[in-house]
Design a protein around this motif. Sequence first.
Motif, PDB file in Angstrom:
ATOM      1  N   THR A  97       1.920  -2.756   6.181  1.00 19.29           N
ATOM      2  CA  THR A  97       1.820  -1.948   5.108  1.00 19.29           C
ATOM      3  C   THR A  97       2.019  -0.516   5.390  1.00 19.29           C
ATOM      4  O   THR A  97       2.058  -0.211   6.471  1.00 19.29           O
ATOM      5  CB  THR A  97       0.408  -1.997   4.681  1.00 19.29           C
ATOM      6  OG1 THR A  97      -0.176  -2.994   4.004  1.00 19.29           O
ATOM      7  CG2 THR A  97       0.443  -1.153   3.317  1.00 19.29           C
ATOM      8  N   ASP A  98       2.845   0.016   4.380  1.00 15.87           N
ATOM      9  CA  ASP A  98       3.375   1.756   4.729  1.00 15.87           C
ATOM     10  C   ASP A  98       2.255   2.314   4.216  1.00 15.87           C
ATOM     11  O   ASP A  98       1.712   2.448   3.264  1.00 15.87           O
ATOM     12  CB  ASP A  98       4.604   1.845   3.969  1.00 15.87           C
ATOM     13  CG  ASP A  98       5.695   1.700   4.698  1.00 15.87           C
ATOM     14  OD1 ASP A  98       5.671   1.308   5.903  1.00 15.87           O
ATOM     15  OD2 ASP A  98       6.555   1.032   3.746  1.00 15.87           O
ATOM     16  N   ILE A  99       1.916   3.322   5.333  1.00 16.70           N
ATOM     17  CA  ILE A  99       1.264   4.806   4.735  1.00 16.70           C
ATOM     18  C   ILE A  99       2.087   5.803   4.488  1.00 16.70           C
ATOM     19  O   ILE A  99       2.484   6.310   5.477  1.00 16.70           O
ATOM     20  CB  ILE A  99       0.216   5.063   5.772  1.00 16.70           C
ATOM     21  CG1 ILE A  99      -0.736   3.911   6.229  1.00 16.70           C
ATOM     22  CG2 ILE A  99      -0.900   6.203   5.386  1.00 16.70           C
ATOM     23  CD1 ILE A  99      -1.660   3.798   7.372  1.00 16.70           C
ATOM     24  N   PRO A 100       1.974   6.411   3.180  1.00 19.68           N
ATOM     25  CA  PRO A 100       3.002   7.337   2.791  1.00 19.68           C
ATOM     26  C   PRO A 100       3.075   8.783   3.693  1.00 19.68           C
ATOM     27  O   PRO A 100       1.907   9.113   3.970  1.00 19.68           O
ATOM     28  CB  PRO A 100       2.817   7.561   1.350  1.00 19.68           C
ATOM     29  CG  PRO A 100       2.119   6.248   0.987  1.00 19.68           C
ATOM     30  CD  PRO A 100       1.373   5.921   1.923  1.00 19.68           C
ATOM     31  N   ASN A 101       4.132   9.019   4.424  1.00 26.65           N
ATOM     32  CA  ASN A 101       4.059   9.923   5.299  1.00 26.65           C
ATOM     33  C   ASN A 101       3.392   9.887   6.534  1.00 26.65           C
ATOM     34  O   ASN A 101       3.517  11.071   7.576  1.00 26.65           O
ATOM     35  CB  ASN A 101       3.561  11.391   4.605  1.00 26.65           C
ATOM     36  CG  ASN A 101       4.227  11.649   3.176  1.00 26.65           C
ATOM     37  OD1 ASN A 101       5.427  11.673   3.143  1.00 26.65           O
ATOM     38  ND2 ASN A 101       3.483  11.913   2.355  1.00 26.65           N
ATOM     39  N   VAL A 102       2.784   8.849   6.940  1.00 28.66           N
ATOM     40  CA  VAL A 102       2.085   8.648   8.122  1.00 28.66           C
ATOM     41  C   VAL A 102       2.837   7.571   9.309  1.00 28.66           C
ATOM     42  O   VAL A 102       3.216   7.784  10.126  1.00 28.66           O
ATOM     43  CB  VAL A 102       0.747   8.194   7.929  1.00 28.66           C
ATOM     44  CG1 VAL A 102       0.173   7.782   9.065  1.00 28.66           C
ATOM     45  CG2 VAL A 102       0.034   9.254   7.160  1.00 28.66           C
TER      46      VAL A 102
END
Length: 257
Positions: A97-102
């Motif tokens: 899963t992507d963590i936005p901007n992280v």
Amino acid sequence: MTGKFVWYELMTTDASGAERFYRDVVGWGARDAGMSAFKYTLLTVGEIAVAGLMQFPPETPQAQERPAWLGYVSVADVDAKAAEAQKLGAKMCHAPTDIPNVGRFAVLSDPQGAVFALFKPNGDMPQAEPMTRGTTGWHELHAADAETAFAFYNALFGWKKMQTMDLGPLGSYHIFGDEGAPMGFGGMFNDPMSVQPHWLYYFAVADIDAAVGRVVGAGGKVNHGPQEVPGGAWIIQGVDPQGAAFALVGSRNAGAA
């Protein structure tokens, strides 16, 4: 930096209480991460974030709310490494899963059930000076079978045995690392007393006896130690007020907290 632990995260039933405990015991600072969907607290050494904590989401079944620390290992490709881990016998707990901007992450349990995470950050992650107060000084796997556990992590991350020590009835203690860590950065051993194989993380403090006082004073428990370990450091293992296992490593009679 790939193949090394780069982040540590506490999921707990009382984020505010846990924050107070670890600020008192370890000396971390704390600031809000600014997440829009949920509250996430960054735990800091100076200005550098070294760990995070959050409360279980409201939709989490109460039976699954078991406070615990989770370690994130840096990889070049989360999806590919997660697929490789599954082929080696791991189970997926949280799909990539992507963590936005992280960055991008996935959570898995190894073939014996110990939980760990994979992580690819967006850009470089600032790192505090090793073994300064508040950094994680050691990573320890309490396994049902240390030999087969080591084979799994060796195949997945390329970790190598740096040294093996005889623990008698507990079998062998395998210190692992890589070429960049000649003294190793963790160990694995058989722990028949553990209900569930798990990773234990050792947070650095200055004086171990002073830290024991802070643990007890803040409502935690010390289950083991202080004990001297090879190299002259002292450790304790304990449980925080919410029930998460943790450990501390430091000097004795250091003259500082």
